[in-house]
Design an enzyme around this catalytic site. Structure first.
Site, PDB file in Angstrom:
ATOM      1  CG  ASP A  27      -2.009  -1.589   1.286  1.00 36.63           C
ATOM      2  OD1 ASP A  27      -2.715  -1.876   0.416  1.00 36.63           O
ATOM      3  OD2 ASP A  27      -1.350  -1.900   2.642  1.00 36.63           O
ATOM      4  CD  GLN A 269       9.240   2.367  -3.454  1.00 40.88           C
ATOM      5  OE1 GLN A 269       9.416   3.552  -3.199  1.00 40.88           O
ATOM      6  NE2 GLN A 269       8.407   1.634  -3.190  1.00 40.88           N
ATOM      7  NE  ARG A 285       5.535  -9.487   0.008  1.00 39.33           N
ATOM      8  CZ  ARG A 285       5.468  -9.294   1.926  1.00 39.33           C
ATOM      9  NH1 ARG A 285       6.134 -10.807   1.893  1.00 39.33           N
ATOM     10  NH2 ARG A 285       5.263  -8.834   2.200  1.00 39.33           N
ATOM     11  N   GLY A 286       3.141 -10.068  -4.397  1.00 33.74           N
ATOM     12  CA  GLY A 286       1.871  -8.380  -3.843  1.00 33.74           C
ATOM     13  C   GLY A 286       1.625  -7.758  -5.344  1.00 33.74           C
ATOM     14  CD  GLU A 287      -1.441  -3.336  -7.135  1.00 35.00           C
ATOM     15  OE1 GLU A 287      -2.136  -3.710  -7.307  1.00 35.00           O
ATOM     16  OE2 GLU A 287      -1.253  -2.000  -8.034  1.00 35.00           O
ATOM     17  CG  ASP A 288       5.421  -0.816  -6.524  1.00 32.43           C
ATOM     18  OD1 ASP A 288       5.179  -0.539  -6.797  1.00 32.43           O
ATOM     19  OD2 ASP A 288       7.148  -1.137  -5.422  1.00 32.43           O
TER      20      ASP A 288
HETATM   21  O1  TRH Z   1       4.068  -6.378   0.894  1.00 33.70           O
HETATM   22  P1  TRH Z   1       3.168  -7.134  -0.189  1.00 33.70           P
HETATM   23  O2  TRH Z   1       2.486  -8.143   0.100  1.00 33.70           O
HETATM   24  O3  TRH Z   1       2.697  -5.565  -0.573  1.00 33.70           O
HETATM   25  C1  TRH Z   1       1.029  -6.190  -0.890  1.00 33.70           C
HETATM   26  C2  TRH Z   1       0.238  -5.240   0.363  1.00 33.70           C
HETATM   27  O4  TRH Z   1      -0.140  -7.219   1.176  1.00 33.70           O
HETATM   28  C3  TRH Z   1      -1.912  -5.010   0.321  1.00 33.70           C
HETATM   29  O5  TRH Z   1      -2.288  -4.671   0.710  1.00 33.70           O
HETATM   30  C4  TRH Z   1      -1.666  -5.633  -0.850  1.00 33.70           C
HETATM   31  O6  TRH Z   1      -2.882  -4.903  -1.178  1.00 33.70           O
HETATM   32  C5  TRH Z   1      -0.953  -6.345  -2.573  1.00 33.70           C
HETATM   33  O7  TRH Z   1       0.109  -6.719  -1.132  1.00 33.70           O
HETATM   34  C6  TRH Z   1      -1.478  -6.821  -3.170  1.00 33.70           C
HETATM   35  O8  TRH Z   1       4.058  -6.977  -1.766  1.00 33.70           O
HETATM   36  P2  TRH Z   1       4.774  -5.411  -2.716  1.00 33.70           P
HETATM   37  O9  TRH Z   1       2.837  -5.239  -3.405  1.00 33.70           O
HETATM   38  O10 TRH Z   1       5.291  -6.303  -4.075  1.00 33.70           O
HETATM   39  O11 TRH Z   1       5.266  -4.381  -2.041  1.00 33.70           O
HETATM   40  C7  TRH Z   1       6.426  -4.550  -1.124  1.00 33.70           C
HETATM   41  C8  TRH Z   1       6.563  -3.501  -1.632  1.00 33.70           C
HETATM   42  O12 TRH Z   1       8.184  -3.169  -0.625  1.00 33.70           O
HETATM   43  C9  TRH Z   1       7.555  -2.731  -3.151  1.00 33.70           C
HETATM   44  O13 TRH Z   1       7.239  -1.515  -2.891  1.00 33.70           O
HETATM   45  C10 TRH Z   1       9.183  -3.009  -3.293  1.00 33.70           C
HETATM   46  C11 TRH Z   1       9.357  -2.814  -1.234  1.00 33.70           C
HETATM   47  N1  TRH Z   1      10.511  -2.992  -0.918  1.00 33.70           N
HETATM   48  C12 TRH Z   1      11.715  -2.972  -0.482  1.00 33.70           C
HETATM   49  O14 TRH Z   1      11.887  -1.684  -0.600  1.00 33.70           O
HETATM   50  N2  TRH Z   1      12.475  -3.450   0.169  1.00 33.70           N
HETATM   51  C13 TRH Z   1      13.097  -4.825   0.253  1.00 33.70           C
HETATM   52  O15 TRH Z   1      13.702  -5.408   0.038  1.00 33.70           O
HETATM   53  C14 TRH Z   1      11.324  -5.499  -0.565  1.00 33.70           C
HETATM   54  C15 TRH Z   1      11.797  -7.557  -0.190  1.00 33.70           C
HETATM   55  C16 TRH Z   1       9.855  -4.928  -1.062  1.00 33.70           C
END
Ligand code: TRH
Length: 398
Positions: A27, A269, A285-288
């Site tokens: 998020d 990030q 995983r997730g979205e981003d």
């Molecule tokens: O963390 P996520 O699982 O996030 C989400 C949330 O669970 C949310 O509620 C849900 O709606 C969504 O998934 C689908 O996975 P995501 O989306 O990949 O986000 C992780 C963020 O963390 C992304 O911006 C990358 C960042 N990140 C770092 O900055 N450093 C790191 O070492 C890692 C592994 C990730």
């Protein structure tokens, strides 16, 4: 000659983005990325309202978790804690975005209704490749009692949707990094990798705790050539600790046969892209991180965010079906990784088939990326839509 025409429809200049952290980092990860891009590439004055500064700090270490207001990378960050009765018309932004249908403060909405012109109000939805979103993207939703209309905005994979988040300079930065082995090695060294690890097959691991990590670790352990699995701290902790035989703290590492597992510090990030660019294969995983893996131009496996009644399997398949970069072996491994179906699984076969396809997947990834670029980037598309709403509402007012 000077134009006498008065610009009665100036572009929107300010934007408020409201983010409630439901869980994890996606998020705030998406909101933070979008906020910076709006500010840096479009000169918009962005205020990011976020309720959980601790999660924010994990991906952006500059965040001060005690500050009510702070400025980072040109973005005003406000700690959102259900402030009541504090909003005046003067404070309302030209564009108001609620992320994932989070309820923005009622007082803020009241003040929005008193603005002239009214702000453009958007609900930014989650990413899915399902076709139904094409019919819902940009749909208006009038407020039941106030003279306000909210519009839905869906990111997506074609031009009937809002597209995907992508910074203008991302492609050139990635290409420069990936064509500079010294920069890549320096980055990996900084994360603690040894020379031998830098020259192994590099796999980054980001998944939810229920992923069948141990099954894949066993396969990598018996690989013919060295494999390094890089897991940021806090990821798949149970499986990683079982393999390590010690706490999965940043810096912990151990080798068994062909496989070394190394725990990385959780990366800011801004540097996470570099990890994806520097690895041969990425588990995301997730979205981003899922979107970033597509921009990395490297083969990836997606662990989708789990939903009730296995709804996420429908979403996973929707993506696997439309993504022209995905091979049959990638689909089979993705299904196994996400627990789709219940077949007896031979992880060695699944991995070997995927591995054999890696050059083809890398080639197809480039084509997929160019196809995605044709849809424009989500932030640019969102601003175009905002300006069309502003123009239409002004016409109605005349
Ligand atoms: O963390 P996520 O699982 O996030 C989400 C949330 O669970 C949310 O509620 C849900 O709606 C969504 O998934 C689908 O996975 P995501 O989306 O990949 O986000 C992780 C963020 O963390 C992304 O911006 C990358 C960042 N990140 C770092 O900055 N450093 C790191 O070492 C890692 C592994 C990730």
């Amino acid at each position: 000659m000077q134009s006498t025409e008065i610009n009665t429809n100036p572009a929107a200049k300010s934007l408020a983005l409201f983010c409630k952290v439901v869980d994890n980092f996606g998020d705030i990860g998406i909101c933070w990325r979008m906020a910076r891009q709006l500010q840096q590439e479009h000169g918009i004055a962005v205020t990011l309202w976020v309720d959980d500064l601790r999660s924010f700090q994990r991906i952006c270490p500059q965040v001060n978790t005690d500050a009510e207001v702070q400025q980072i990378a040109g973005v005003a960050i406000r700690h959102w804690r259900d402030q009541q009765g504090t909003f005046t018309v003067a404070e309302i932004a030209d564009i108001v975005i609620e992320f994932f249908a989070c309820d923005i403060p009622p007082d803020y909405i009241q003040a929005m209704a008193q603005c002239e012109p009214r702000p453009v109000w958007l609900n930014l939805e989650g990413l899915t490749a399902e076709e139904w979103i094409e019919g819902c993207h940009t749909l208006p939703s009038p407020h039941p009692s106030l003279p306000l209309t909210k519009h839905f905005f869906f990111p997506g994979f074609n031009n009937k949707t809002g597209g995907l988040l992508r910074e203008a300079s991302l492609d050139s930065e990635r290409t420069a990094f990936q064509s500079d082995p010294a920069a890549m090695a320096a980055f990996l060294r900084q994360l603690g990798l040894t020379e031998a690890e830098i020259h192994a097959t590099r796999i980054s691991l980001f998944c939810y705790p229920h992923a069948p990590v141990t099954d894949l670790l066993k396969v990598w352990q018996s690989a013919d050539t060295p494999v390094i699995c890089l897991a940021p701290e806090g990821v798949a902790t149970e499986a990683i600790e079982t393999f390590l035989g010690q706490a999965a703290k940043a810096g912990a590492n151990i080798s068994h046969d062909a496989l070394t597992v190394r725990v990385l510090p959780f990366i800011p990030q801004a540097d996470y892209d570099k990890l994806l660019w520097a690895c041969d294969i990425n588990f995301v995983r997730g979205e981003d991180s899922f979107v970033r893996a597509q921009w990395a131009n490297k083969p990836f496996i997606w662990h989708i965010y789990p939903q009730d009644k296995n709804l996420h399997h429908v979403k996973l398949n929707a993506f696997l079906e439309i993504a022209t970069s995905v091979t049959a072996s990638q689909t089979a491994l993705s299904h196994a990784w996400n627990g789709v179906g219940n077949p007896p699984l031979d992880w060695t076969d699944l991995w070997q088939a995927f591995q054999a396809d890696l050059p083809e997947i890398a080639r197809l990834s480039g084509i997929w990326q160019r196809k995605m670029h044709e849809n424009g980037d989500m932030t640019g598309n969102l601003l175009k839509f905002v300006n069309s709403v502003r123009a239409a509402s002004q016409k109605d007012a005349v």
